[in-house]
Design an enzyme around this catalytic site. Structure first.
Site, PDB file in Angstrom:
ATOM      1  N   ASP A  36      45.916  44.913  91.529  1.00  0.00           N
ATOM      2  CA  ASP A  36      46.540  43.458  91.334  1.00  0.00           C
ATOM      3  C   ASP A  36      46.847  43.363  92.728  1.00  0.00           C
ATOM      4  OD1 ASP A  36      48.339  41.585  91.129  1.00  0.00           O
ATOM      5  OD2 ASP A  36      48.332  42.217  89.180  1.00  0.00           O
ATOM      6  N   LEU A  37      46.680  42.204  93.294  1.00  0.00           N
ATOM      7  CA  LEU A  37      47.126  41.655  94.756  1.00  0.00           C
ATOM      8  C   LEU A  37      48.593  41.681  94.862  1.00  0.00           C
ATOM      9  CD1 LEU A  37      44.663  38.655  95.639  1.00  0.00           C
ATOM     10  CD2 LEU A  37      44.264  40.971  96.010  1.00  0.00           C
ATOM     11  N   PHE A  87      38.488  35.067  95.604  1.00  0.00           N
ATOM     12  CA  PHE A  87      38.508  34.382  94.451  1.00  0.00           C
ATOM     13  C   PHE A  87      39.817  34.720  93.455  1.00  0.00           C
ATOM     14  CE2 PHE A  87      33.921  35.487  95.143  1.00  0.00           C
ATOM     15  CZ  PHE A  87      33.386  34.388  95.195  1.00  0.00           C
ATOM     16  N   SER A 112      39.337  24.093  95.531  1.00  0.00           N
ATOM     17  CA  SER A 112      38.768  23.248  94.632  1.00  0.00           C
ATOM     18  C   SER A 112      38.991  21.944  94.965  1.00  0.00           C
ATOM     19  CB  SER A 112      39.765  23.663  93.416  1.00  0.00           C
ATOM     20  OG  SER A 112      39.759  22.806  92.227  1.00  0.00           O
ATOM     21  N   TYR A 132      48.895  24.410  89.353  1.00  0.00           N
ATOM     22  CA  TYR A 132      47.776  24.957  89.755  1.00  0.00           C
ATOM     23  C   TYR A 132      47.180  24.612  91.095  1.00  0.00           C
ATOM     24  CZ  TYR A 132      42.790  26.059  90.353  1.00  0.00           C
ATOM     25  OH  TYR A 132      41.455  26.461  90.785  1.00  0.00           O
ATOM     26  N   LYS A 174      46.488  25.607  95.226  1.00  0.00           N
ATOM     27  CA  LYS A 174      45.619  25.648  96.054  1.00  0.00           C
ATOM     28  C   LYS A 174      45.853  25.015  97.567  1.00  0.00           C
ATOM     29  CE  LYS A 174      42.763  27.835  93.452  1.00  0.00           C
ATOM     30  NZ  LYS A 174      42.207  29.236  93.883  1.00  0.00           N
TER      31      LYS A 174
END
Ligand code: NAD
Ligand code: UDP
Length: 336
Positions: A58-59, A80, A124, A148, A152
């Site tokens: 897990d990051l 990603f 995105s 979300y 980004k």
């Protein structure tokens, strides 16, 4: 070249790993499998006949991430890993900020510590918010409309600040439009958990009989058939965009942003018709209320990626539907 791929077990990551293995890259994947299955990576290795290294990490686990960097040396990272559902991000914003932002900061700190300063980041088209005109160019104003999207946009800003502080970094921001499709082998594809949020996975599950009917969210938009228009880009084309971006980073471009899209849009009704052609039967559907927050039309001007990366989307909506249908028909319940 050795590439670390975060989130490499996911939909776009697994297709990108496949194309990279085929082009001779050595790959290490870190993924916590919160939205994916290791089976995708097993199949990527079976299809290519080439191995990759996988760490279930897990990051957010900084120490485990450090160990991955200590165990090998990487030339670049493709990032990603992240949570990606706009609707869910409205209900659990802190989880999105923690996972996406803290996860990315951990990654960047560890990269800096180990002197790995080449990064491709999954951004995105959501960073354009409600664009006033189409096609959407990279120099359009930025502004997100849900948590979300804000993760980004914030990550893009963090990366810009990082680059300003140390211009030995090379960073490619890839702004994807609507990634869809599956590998033509029919062995890897998108495997959404629960009811799909996105149009094409939903259509595919109706086609295979897993869901009874598609709800078309509004047919009173100012478009030729009244349904919304989006820029659907085949995941294999998208995967190849990452290889072209890695090549670009070799030329030390600094911080660069590219739209990865097809320069054209398809309406919801056009998508249904194309999928019906691919699967050979009707897709039951019913028009319902608009979904709040949907723009009528969105598609990319992807000419910058064409000019500077030599990349363009090659595959058509018919290819998208044929490949998705092959994946869905052969794997009606995804990887499980
Ligand atoms: P996905 O959910 O299939 O893949 C993301 C992967 O990241 C999953 O395998 C998940 O398990 C992993 N992950 C998430 N949080 C993690 C963490 N903290 N540590 C380690 N691994 C973690 O999604 P995808 O469709 O392949 O998208 C990949 C990236 O592209 C995401 O960053 C997404 O936001 C971005 N993106 C996707 C779309 C789309 O429509 N699919 C559009 C634009 C941008
Ligand atoms: N859509 C739909 N029914 C669904 C899911 C999506 O009619 O079950 C429509 C949606 O209103 C939008 C288009 O399909 O116009 C693409 O939606 P998706 O969520 O895949 O992508 P996004 O809107 O995030 O670009």
């Amino acid at each position: 070249m050795k590439i670390l791929v975060t989130g490499g077990a996911g939909f776009i990551g697994s297709h990108t790993c496949l194309e990279m293995l085929q082009e001779g890259y050595e790959i290490t994947v870190v993924d916590n499998l919160c939205n994916s299955k290791e089976e995708a990576l097993i199949r990527v290795q079976a299809i290519t006949g080439k191995p990759l290294t996988f760490h279930k990490v897990d990051l957010l686990d900084r120490q485990a991430l450090e160990q991955v960097f200590a165990s090998d040396s990487f030339d670049a990272v493709i990032h990603f890993a992240g949570l990606k559902a706009p609707g869910e991000s409205v209900s659990i914003p802190l989880r999105y900020y923690q996972n996406n932002i803290t996860g990315t900061i951990n990654l960047l700190e560890v990269m800096a510590h180990y002197g790995v300063k080449s990064l491709v980041f999954s951004s995105s088209c959501t960073v354009y918010g409600e664009a006033k005109t189409v096609p959407i160019r990279e120099d359009f104003p930025l502004g997100a409309i849900n948590p979300y999207g804000r993760t980004k946009l914030m990550i893009e800003q963090i990366l810009a600040d990082l680059y300003t502080s140390d211009n030995s970094w090379d960073i490619a921001l890839l702004r994807y439009f609507n990634p869809v499709g599956a590998h033509p082998s029919g062995r890897i594809g998108e495997d959404p958990q629960g009811i799909p949020n996105n149009l094409l996975p939903y259509v595919a599950q109706v086609a295979v009989g897993r869901l009874p009917e598609l709800h078309v969210f509004g047919n009173d938009y100012p478009t030729p058939d009244g349904t919304c228009i989006r820029d659907y880009v085949h995941v294999v084309d998208l995967a190849l965009g990452h290889l072209r971006a890695l090549e670009k980073l070799q030329t030390h471009p600094g911080l660069v942003a590219y739209n990865l899209g097809t320069n054209r849009g398809h309406s919801v009704m056009e998508v249904i018709a194309a999928f019906e052609k691919a699967c050979g039967h009707a897709i039951p559907h019913r028009v319902v209320e608009r979904r709040p927050g949907d723009a009528a039309v969105s598609y990319a001007d992807a000419s910058k990626a064409n000019r500077e990366l030599g990349w363009r989307s090659e595959k058509s909506m018919d290819d998208i539907c044929a490949d998705m249908w092959r994946w869905q028909k052969n794997n009606p319940y995804g990887y499980s």
